[in-house]
Design an enzyme around this catalytic site. Sequence first.
Site, mmCIF file in Angstrom:
data_model
loop_
_atom_site.group_PDB
_atom_site.id
_atom_site.type_symbol
_atom_site.label_atom_id
_atom_site.label_comp_id
_atom_site.label_asym_id
_atom_site.label_seq_id
_atom_site.Cartn_x
_atom_site.Cartn_y
_atom_site.Cartn_z
ATOM 1 N N LYS A 57 1.796 -2.417 -0.873
ATOM 2 C CA LYS A 57 1.747 -2.764 -0.110
ATOM 3 C C LYS A 57 2.086 -3.681 -0.606
ATOM 4 O O LYS A 57 2.774 -4.773 -1.951
ATOM 5 C CB LYS A 57 0.267 -3.858 -0.121
ATOM 6 C CG LYS A 57 0.245 -5.271 1.120
ATOM 7 C CD LYS A 57 -0.332 -4.528 2.632
ATOM 8 C CE LYS A 57 0.287 -5.904 3.738
ATOM 9 N NZ LYS A 57 -1.380 -6.395 3.292
ATOM 10 N N ASP A 104 -7.460 -6.019 9.860
ATOM 11 C CA ASP A 104 -6.905 -6.851 9.363
ATOM 12 C C ASP A 104 -8.352 -7.563 9.046
ATOM 13 O O ASP A 104 -8.297 -9.363 8.419
ATOM 14 C CB ASP A 104 -6.016 -7.598 9.992
ATOM 15 C CG ASP A 104 -5.024 -8.761 8.365
ATOM 16 O OD1 ASP A 104 -5.505 -7.940 7.347
ATOM 17 O OD2 ASP A 104 -4.169 -9.713 8.786
HETATM 18 C C1 NCD Z 1 -5.312 -12.216 4.892
HETATM 19 C C2 NCD Z 1 -6.917 -12.501 3.725
HETATM 20 O O1 NCD Z 1 -7.277 -13.840 3.808
HETATM 21 O O2 NCD Z 1 -6.754 -11.425 3.155
HETATM 22 N N1 NCD Z 1 -5.560 -12.764 5.597
HETATM 23 C C3 NCD Z 1 -4.606 -12.801 6.978
HETATM 24 O O3 NCD Z 1 -4.277 -13.867 7.819
HETATM 25 N N2 NCD Z 1 -3.910 -11.710 7.647
HETATM 26 C C4 NCD Z 1 -3.936 -11.510 4.427
HETATM 27 C C5 NCD Z 1 -3.173 -10.712 5.718
HETATM 28 O O4 NCD Z 1 -3.579 -9.818 5.848
HETATM 29 O O5 NCD Z 1 -2.518 -11.332 5.496
HETATM 30 ZN ZN ZN Z 2 -4.864 -7.913 5.494
#
Ligand code: NCD
Ligand code: ZN
Length: 374
Positions: free
Chosen positions: A111, A265
């Site tokens: 990643k 996510d």
């Molecule tokens: C994710 C996290 O909280 O781990 N946060 C987000 O805003 N998506 C990290 C990420 O995937 O960018």
């Molecule tokens: Zn993420």
Amino acid sequence: MTDTPITIELPKWYDLHAHFRQDEMIAPLIKGHIAMGCAGILAMPNTKPPVGKIFKSDPGNYTSIEHYSSVLRSDGGDTLKEIIVPLYLTTEMTPALITRGAEMGMLKCAKYYPPHGTTGAELGAPLETYVENGVFAAMEGAGVVLNIHGEEHALPAEQYFDRTTNAEELFYRERLPRIVDQFPNLKIVGEHLTTKIATDFISAAPDHIVATVTPQHLLYTIGHLLQGFKYHLYCLPLIKFEEDREALRAAVTHPGNDKFFAGTDSAPHTTKATECGCAAGCYTGAIAPQLYAQSFELAGVDLSDENEQEIFKNFLCFNGPDFYGLDIPTETFTLQKFPQEIEPLKIGKNTIVPLPLGMQSDTNEPCTIPWRIV
Ligand code: NCD
Ligand code: ZN
């Protein structure tokens, strides 16, 4: 007589982008994923310390893929068909470690985090680092997938988010095309797309360049975040405009879609609003297929029609595992169009507010979503 609610039986699916954190957080979060019909997960490596090495014996003060995978298994993931842990790319990674990790079967993907670009991205390095140090070439050679958080890093605020441009657009317009030219066989997943520009780029790119899309980016726009400052919707990349949401909806609901797939996510935060700012990430664990179904309906897909259900299945169940070479499970789960009430998730002393609940002005009011899992 009441009509029977729409009911869709689906193969169990893979959430190909989610955050499970560490320690006491892991078990309840994995439980939530299993409850929403997941057969497998791709568990992002932005833990503390990050998953910045492959084997326990590799150098560096990082968690290893070897260790984190086994912790995820022993904390409830042992019933999953697949746990994929990408490597967190840092300046300490070398082509030799990549090649060896891939040969030993421990490294499937890695990643890219733009430095300081999101939660836990402090140890990311600029993209050019991996062009110059041979890491991308080694990944391309070994068939290791590059998962990209596609935002240009360290921009002045005016370019980070403006009416005519933003960090994701700059990345997909200027930086990623060069990577694709330089490494024509490198497999790439553009993670959590938010803009029309990124969506168009992925659509036009070769077959080995694909993308994940989250429920929130299909459901909401920046106006939903700003109206009443609903900070539970604050995630990175930031939610964008109606034109962007339309492009994302059009891409995921296109009958021929074989490039865009589910990666929630889902990112649990126990404290969203802080003294000075807000933690980035939305929690959609346990309810993501329901939210995706809701978004497909809002995009005009008739989920009571069996042919249109296929479009949803491609996005949720088929495209992602096809890209990663994973088996489609024979086990199924069932979505039904019937209101489900959403509760906060308690883990020890902490409370995690699922996104739709966090969108309400009064969190004491019951919060329902239109689909449930039966
Ligand atoms: C994710 C996290 O909280 O781990 N946060 C987000 O805003 N998506 C990290 C990420 O995937 O960018
Ligand atoms: Zn993420």
